[in-house]
Design a protein around this motif. Structure first.
Motif, PDB file in Angstrom:
ATOM      1  N   ASP A  94      10.451  -8.361  -5.639  1.00 42.26           N
ATOM      2  CA  ASP A  94       9.685  -8.125  -6.871  1.00 42.26           C
ATOM      3  C   ASP A  94       8.369  -8.883  -6.865  1.00 42.26           C
ATOM      4  O   ASP A  94       7.332  -8.372  -7.314  1.00 42.26           O
ATOM      5  N   ALA A  95       8.388 -10.111  -6.357  1.00 42.65           N
ATOM      6  CA  ALA A  95       7.157 -10.904  -6.298  1.00 42.65           C
ATOM      7  C   ALA A  95       6.117 -10.205  -5.436  1.00 42.65           C
ATOM      8  O   ALA A  95       4.922 -10.181  -5.771  1.00 42.65           O
ATOM      9  N   ALA A  96       6.548  -9.621  -4.324  1.00 46.06           N
ATOM     10  CA  ALA A  96       5.618  -8.951  -3.416  1.00 46.06           C
ATOM     11  C   ALA A  96       5.141  -7.616  -3.965  1.00 46.06           C
ATOM     12  O   ALA A  96       3.961  -7.269  -3.855  1.00 46.06           O
ATOM     13  N   ARG A  97       6.028  -6.865  -4.606  1.00 42.33           N
ATOM     14  CA  ARG A  97       5.657  -5.500  -5.015  1.00 42.33           C
ATOM     15  C   ARG A  97       4.984  -5.432  -6.378  1.00 42.33           C
ATOM     16  O   ARG A  97       4.403  -4.403  -6.725  1.00 42.33           O
ATOM     17  N   ARG A  98       5.033  -6.533  -7.152  1.00 43.48           N
ATOM     18  CA  ARG A  98       4.440  -6.501  -8.486  1.00 43.48           C
ATOM     19  C   ARG A  98       3.183  -7.347  -8.617  1.00 43.48           C
ATOM     20  O   ARG A  98       2.523  -7.341  -9.647  1.00 43.48           O
ATOM     21  N   SER A  99       2.837  -8.093  -7.584  1.00 41.70           N
ATOM     22  CA  SER A  99       1.652  -8.943  -7.670  1.00 41.70           C
ATOM     23  C   SER A  99       0.373  -8.098  -7.660  1.00 41.70           C
ATOM     24  O   SER A  99       0.327  -7.025  -7.055  1.00 41.70           O
ATOM     25  N   ALA A 100      -0.637  -8.589  -8.368  1.00 48.16           N
ATOM     26  CA  ALA A 100      -1.974  -7.978  -8.369  1.00 48.16           C
ATOM     27  C   ALA A 100      -1.917  -6.468  -8.606  1.00 48.16           C
ATOM     28  O   ALA A 100      -1.368  -6.009  -9.605  1.00 48.16           O
ATOM     29  N   ASN A 101      -2.460  -5.699  -7.666  1.00 48.92           N
ATOM     30  CA  ASN A 101      -2.477  -4.235  -7.784  1.00 48.92           C
ATOM     31  C   ASN A 101      -2.283  -3.641  -6.393  1.00 48.92           C
ATOM     32  O   ASN A 101      -2.338  -4.358  -5.388  1.00 48.92           O
ATOM     33  N   PRO A 102      -2.049  -2.312  -6.280  1.00 50.73           N
ATOM     34  CA  PRO A 102      -1.746  -1.730  -4.968  1.00 50.73           C
ATOM     35  C   PRO A 102      -2.799  -1.999  -3.901  1.00 50.73           C
ATOM     36  O   PRO A 102      -2.445  -2.240  -2.736  1.00 50.73           O
ATOM     37  N   ALA A 103      -4.060  -1.971  -4.260  1.00 51.91           N
ATOM     38  CA  ALA A 103      -5.111  -2.194  -3.268  1.00 51.91           C
ATOM     39  C   ALA A 103      -5.046  -3.611  -2.703  1.00 51.91           C
ATOM     40  O   ALA A 103      -5.161  -3.824  -1.489  1.00 51.91           O
ATOM     41  N   ILE A 104      -4.835  -4.587  -3.573  1.00 52.65           N
ATOM     42  CA  ILE A 104      -4.734  -5.969  -3.127  1.00 52.65           C
ATOM     43  C   ILE A 104      -3.457  -6.175  -2.315  1.00 52.65           C
ATOM     44  O   ILE A 104      -3.463  -6.833  -1.263  1.00 52.65           O
ATOM     45  N   ARG A 105      -2.345  -5.613  -2.782  1.00 53.04           N
ATOM     46  CA  ARG A 105      -1.070  -5.797  -2.070  1.00 53.04           C
ATOM     47  C   ARG A 105      -1.110  -5.247  -0.654  1.00 53.04           C
ATOM     48  O   ARG A 105      -0.376  -5.706   0.223  1.00 53.04           O
ATOM     49  N   SER A 106      -1.958  -4.269  -0.406  1.00 52.57           N
ATOM     50  CA  SER A 106      -2.023  -3.656   0.919  1.00 52.57           C
ATOM     51  C   SER A 106      -2.747  -4.526   1.937  1.00 52.57           C
ATOM     52  O   SER A 106      -2.634  -4.293   3.146  1.00 52.57           O
ATOM     53  N   VAL A 107      -3.487  -5.538   1.476  1.00 49.88           N
ATOM     54  CA  VAL A 107      -4.236  -6.397   2.405  1.00 49.88           C
ATOM     55  C   VAL A 107      -3.924  -7.889   2.250  1.00 49.88           C
ATOM     56  O   VAL A 107      -4.056  -8.660   3.202  1.00 49.88           O
ATOM     57  N   ALA A 108      -3.515  -8.330   1.050  1.00 49.14           N
ATOM     58  CA  ALA A 108      -3.243  -9.746   0.820  1.00 49.14           C
ATOM     59  C   ALA A 108      -2.031 -10.184   1.632  1.00 49.14           C
ATOM     60  O   ALA A 108      -0.995  -9.516   1.638  1.00 49.14           O
ATOM     61  N   THR A 109      -2.139 -11.321   2.302  1.00 49.03           N
ATOM     62  CA  THR A 109      -1.099 -11.758   3.220  1.00 49.03           C
ATOM     63  C   THR A 109      -0.229 -12.868   2.634  1.00 49.03           C
ATOM     64  O   THR A 109      -0.622 -13.564   1.698  1.00 49.03           O
ATOM     65  N   VAL A 110       0.930 -13.041   3.234  1.00 48.32           N
ATOM     66  CA  VAL A 110       1.856 -14.097   2.826  1.00 48.32           C
ATOM     67  C   VAL A 110       1.205 -15.467   3.026  1.00 48.32           C
ATOM     68  O   VAL A 110       1.203 -16.320   2.139  1.00 48.32           O
ATOM     69  N   GLY A 111       0.636 -15.689   4.215  1.00 52.21           N
ATOM     70  CA  GLY A 111       0.012 -16.972   4.498  1.00 52.21           C
ATOM     71  C   GLY A 111      -1.146 -17.281   3.569  1.00 52.21           C
ATOM     72  O   GLY A 111      -1.303 -18.419   3.110  1.00 52.21           O
ATOM     73  N   GLY A 112      -1.955 -16.280   3.281  1.00 53.12           N
ATOM     74  CA  GLY A 112      -3.080 -16.491   2.376  1.00 53.12           C
ATOM     75  C   GLY A 112      -2.628 -16.853   0.979  1.00 53.12           C
ATOM     76  O   GLY A 112      -3.215 -17.723   0.320  1.00 53.12           O
ATOM     77  N   ASN A 113      -1.553 -16.216   0.513  1.00 47.68           N
ATOM     78  CA  ASN A 113      -1.019 -16.500  -0.812  1.00 47.68           C
ATOM     79  C   ASN A 113      -0.528 -17.939  -0.909  1.00 47.68           C
ATOM     80  O   ASN A 113      -0.726 -18.616  -1.919  1.00 47.68           O
ATOM     81  N   LEU A 114       0.093 -18.422   0.155  1.00 48.94           N
ATOM     82  CA  LEU A 114       0.637 -19.775   0.141  1.00 48.94           C
ATOM     83  C   LEU A 114      -0.446 -20.840   0.289  1.00 48.94           C
ATOM     84  O   LEU A 114      -0.313 -21.946  -0.242  1.00 48.94           O
ATOM     85  N   CYS A 115      -1.505 -20.512   1.003  1.00 48.23           N
ATOM     86  CA  CYS A 115      -2.535 -21.519   1.309  1.00 48.23           C
ATOM     87  C   CYS A 115      -3.655 -21.588   0.284  1.00 48.23           C
ATOM     88  O   CYS A 115      -4.466 -22.515   0.341  1.00 48.23           O
TER      89      CYS A 115
END
Length: 284
Positions: A94-115
């Motif tokens: 749910d955290a991955a599929r509901r964050s931001a919006n579809p365009a952002i979710r398609s490029v935003a990375t796990v590492g970037g989110n954590l850092c």
């Protein structure tokens, strides 16, 4: 005009060597959803940009019987899709599929989110925090393994390096993720609550983890509430009431989307919602 250097790294060793060589004047680039908005935050763009999106091992995703291993360049959309069939990772999905919006979710990375230490409303941070995730950090010195709590405490002081992978233990538990945006159109959440627990047949909760994000600058576990829930047969409403009755342990941050007092006030509601979702999963 400032001349900037672009480096396309093909290995983790090359990326961390370039970071070290530029002595703090370089930034990593993968999804670019955070670093490219630096001027909007009043920050300077780095003198050198090191692209890591072409490093194959950082894009790998593995689900073993006892461990989930996520490469730093796996996107939110890829993570949500890969976890859809798993049982215990409902909260992370749910955290991955509901964050931001579809365009952002398609490029935003796990590492970037954590850092992104300046991004208080990162959905994946509390979701992984409650799952007892371990961070694999690679630098010119070697490989460090640390808990999410340790990483969040140290992430602004670690030497030149990068998050290579995130390791999450699997087990007999369920997890849930509740977030409160003021609108539905890709707003950053005002409050995030991620929970994990194994609920026994008598209704008691065990192995309880409760992580709170967006309320303060950095996400953290709610250890006091975890202790009150651990081993007890409580309803989600009971748990929400316990959260309401507890001394205020959080100092809400003021932001353009909500004042700090409001974040703290609605926190117990999000706790109840998260446990409602966790209990609902048992009947699905």
């Amino acid at each position: 005009m400032t001349t900037r250097e672009f480096i396309s790294a093909t290995s983790v060793d090359q990326a961390v060597s370039a970071l070290s060589a530029h002595a703090g004047g370089a930034k990593l680039l993968a999804g670019a959803t955070w670093v490219m908005r630096a001027p909007l935050r009043g920050e300077y763009l780095p003198r050198a940009v090191i692209s890591i999106s072409g490093i194959a091992e950082l894009g790998e995703f593995r689900i073993a019987p006892d461990l989930l291993s996520i490469g730093a360049c796996v996107t939110h959309a890829q993570l949500a899709a890969a976890l859809a069939a798993t049982g215990e990772f409902g909260g992370l999905t749910d955290a991955a599929r509901r964050s931001a919006n579809p365009a952002i979710r398609s490029v935003a990375t796990v590492g970037g989110n954590l850092c992104a230490a300046g991004f208080a409303a990162a959905d994946l941070v509390p979701a992984l925090l409650c799952l007892d995730a371990k961070i694999e950090y690679r630098s010119v010195i070697g490989t460090l393994s640390m808990s999410m709590e340790e990483f969040l405490h140290l992430r602004t002081t670690l030497g030149p390096g990068l998050v290579a992978r995130v390791h999450v233990p699997r087990g007999k538990y369920r997890s849930a993720h509740a977030r409160l945006p003021l609108r539905k159109a890709g707003d950053y959440p005002v409050v995030i609550v991620s929970v994990k627990a194994d609920r026994h047949s008598n209704g008691s909760f065990h192995g309880v983890r409760i992580a709170v994000g967006s309320v303060e600058v950095t996400a953290r576990r709610w250890h006091g509430l975890e202790a009150l829930v651990e081993g007890r047969a409580l309803t989600p409403s009971d748990i929400g009431a316990r959260a309401e009755e507890m001394p205020k342990e959080f100092s809400g941050r003021d932001g353009i989307e909500a004042p700090g007092w409001y974040r703290v006030q609605v926190l117990p509601v999000l706790v109840r919602r998260a446990f409602e979702d966790l209990c609902r999963q048992e009947s699905d």
